[in-house]
Design an enzyme around this catalytic site. Structure first.
Site, PDB file in Angstrom:
ATOM      1  N   GLU A  89       0.832  -1.210   0.000  1.00 37.48           N
ATOM      2  CA  GLU A  89       0.000   0.000   0.000  1.00 37.48           C
ATOM      3  C   GLU A  89       0.863   1.255   0.000  1.00 37.48           C
ATOM      4  OE1 GLU A  89      -3.186  -2.124   3.008  1.00 37.48           O
ATOM      5  OE2 GLU A  89      -2.685  -0.032   3.330  1.00 37.48           O
ATOM      6  N   CYS A 102       3.006   8.446   1.648  1.00 38.57           N
ATOM      7  CA  CYS A 102       3.394   7.442   2.639  1.00 38.57           C
ATOM      8  C   CYS A 102       3.680   6.148   1.890  1.00 38.57           C
ATOM      9  CB  CYS A 102       2.239   7.254   3.627  1.00 38.57           C
ATOM     10  SG  CYS A 102       2.533   5.930   4.813  1.00 38.57           S
ATOM     11  N   CYS A 109       5.241  -7.558   7.612  1.00 42.05           N
ATOM     12  CA  CYS A 109       6.167  -7.044   8.621  1.00 42.05           C
ATOM     13  C   CYS A 109       6.398  -8.115   9.677  1.00 42.05           C
ATOM     14  CB  CYS A 109       5.577  -5.793   9.272  1.00 42.05           C
ATOM     15  SG  CYS A 109       6.660  -5.016  10.487  1.00 42.05           S
ATOM     16  N   CYS A 113       3.705  -5.908  16.165  1.00 45.44           N
ATOM     17  CA  CYS A 113       2.989  -4.951  17.034  1.00 45.44           C
ATOM     18  C   CYS A 113       1.515  -5.363  17.114  1.00 45.44           C
ATOM     19  CB  CYS A 113       3.120  -3.536  16.490  1.00 45.44           C
ATOM     20  SG  CYS A 113       4.818  -2.950  16.448  1.00 45.44           S
ATOM     21  N   CYS A 116      -1.406  -3.620  14.968  1.00 48.23           N
ATOM     22  CA  CYS A 116      -1.118  -3.288  13.568  1.00 48.23           C
ATOM     23  C   CYS A 116      -1.557  -4.386  12.593  1.00 48.23           C
ATOM     24  CB  CYS A 116       0.376  -3.037  13.418  1.00 48.23           C
ATOM     25  SG  CYS A 116       0.849  -2.562  11.758  1.00 48.23           S
ATOM     26  N   CYS A 330      -3.502   1.057   7.986  1.00 46.21           N
ATOM     27  CA  CYS A 330      -2.466   0.654   7.056  1.00 46.21           C
ATOM     28  C   CYS A 330      -2.304  -0.868   7.095  1.00 46.21           C
ATOM     29  CB  CYS A 330      -1.164   1.314   7.473  1.00 46.21           C
ATOM     30  SG  CYS A 330       0.150   0.898   6.397  1.00 46.21           S
TER      31      CYS A 330
END
Ligand code: SAH
Length: 340
Positions: A89, A102, A109, A113, A116, A330
């Site tokens: 994205e 951004c 990832c 976290c 997220c 996100c």
């Protein structure tokens, strides 16, 4: 066949030398790539014969726009497809002071976290420098608008992909192409201390944002597993040193999560930790991700948190919500696309 965009400038120079071409042709090719050419055919200041030879030697790949969500306020959220079929994205935003982009630095990832969406499926792979540059190129072409500021706050942890991320910074800064000032770039990290130190030495002009999200070690560990490897006191010491060495204000991102890190005591503890530091706190209302079960702090609590910090000498703002009508945290666009 190697994608020409994946080659470094010296590598393209070598290729041209091998083809008996003058070195300045490399600059022309680099400029075409930065301008958003979609193929060798568009490089009209190269001879047809050279274009054909290049086509035989190299592929010419670009990221493809899979979906665009457009907000009334001008925000555009892109789902971009990579050559291997993976998606990432990127978000284009319009502020009073200029346009901001951004971008993502990884597919997925590994940081884990808890709040997220990007980390739910783990890390698939690192993005290459050219792919990050292509996020910029493809979106600039689509919007037709200049980009004044780039934030590395999309999917991924930039410092878990240090070499490609810095390769990207070198490319976007290159005066022969886009020539973006590194002062107009912000890199956001979950707190990988050795890389923060290295980056401060190698790229002192770049703005640094740290995802803090907690006011004590225990709370931070519960939200961000990376805190176990890189404790908060060491992280804050590294940030202080970074500010002193670069003379630049560090931004702390603090996502307000209802009943977790949004109390008055939390604000007091945070104010104490950041006392006297050259910094700014960016309070982010949590964008709820269904799988996490976490909720955002309400507006009033967020304002009280901000006011406490401000009243105690720590500059703080609540992040303005752009694209509220296309709101998705996100990583959610990508996640939903892979569920289909
Ligand atoms: N890995 C980097 C950059 C990516 S995320 C980092 O951790 O800084 C950019 C910012 O958005 C980070 O501060 C991140 O913690 C925050 N964020 C992630 N998910 C969020 C959510 N659901 N709501 C609000 N902020 C979120």
């Amino acid at each position: 066949m190697e994608n020409i965009k994946a080659l470094s400038r010296p590598q393209v120079k070598d290729l041209l030398t091998e083809l008996g071409q003058p070195a300045f042709r490399e600059k022309q090719i680099f400029q075409w790539i930065c301008k958003g050419a979609a193929s060798f055919d568009e490089m009209t200041d190269l001879s047809k014969a050279l274009r054909q030879t290049l086509q035989q030697r190299c592929s010419f790949e670009s990221l493809q726009i899979a979906t665009v969500q457009r907000s009334k306020d001008g925000t555009r959220k892109y789902l971009l497809r990579l050559s291997d079929g993976n998606c990432i994205e990127a978000v284009f935003m319009q502020y009073d002071y200029g346009n901001s982009l951004c971008i993502s630095t990884q597919v997925g990832c590994a940081m884990g976290c808890r709040f997220c969406a990007s980390t739910l499926g783990g890390k698939v792979r690192n993005l290459k420098a050219w792919e990050m540059l292509d996020e910029y190129i493809v979106i600039t072409k689509d919007t037709g608008k200049p980009i004044n500021h780039i934030v590395l706050m999309g999917i991924g942890e930039p410092f878990d992909n240090y070499d490609e991320v810095t390769g990207f910074l070198d490319r976007i800064h290159d005066k022969d192409g886009i020539g973006l000032s590194l002062r107009n770039v912000t890199v956001s990290t979950c707190g990988i201390i050795p890389k923060i130190r290295r980056f401060g030495k190698e790229y002192p002009q770049v703005n640094l944002a740290i995802s803090l999200h907690a006011c004590d070690q225990q709370e931070r560990e519960s939200l961000m597993p990376v805190a176990k490897a890189y404790p908060m006191d060491e992280l804050l010491a590294a940030c202080r040193a970074h500010g002193e060495e670069t003379g630049r204000r560090v931004t702390f991102e603090y996502t307000l999560i209802a009943g977790k890190n949004d109390s008055r005591e939390g604000a007091a503890a945070l104010a104490k930790l950041l006392q006297g530091m050259l910094c700014h706190v960016n309070l982010i209302p949590l964008n709820p991700v269904e799988e996490t079960g976490l909720q955002s702090a309400d507006r009033k609590t967020a304002e009280a948190f901000r006011d406490y910090l401000e009243d105690h000498g720590v500059p703080a703002t609540i992040r303005r919500r752009l694209g509220a009508d296309i709101d998705a945290a996100c990583g959610q666009l990508r996640k939903n696309s892979s569920n289909q």
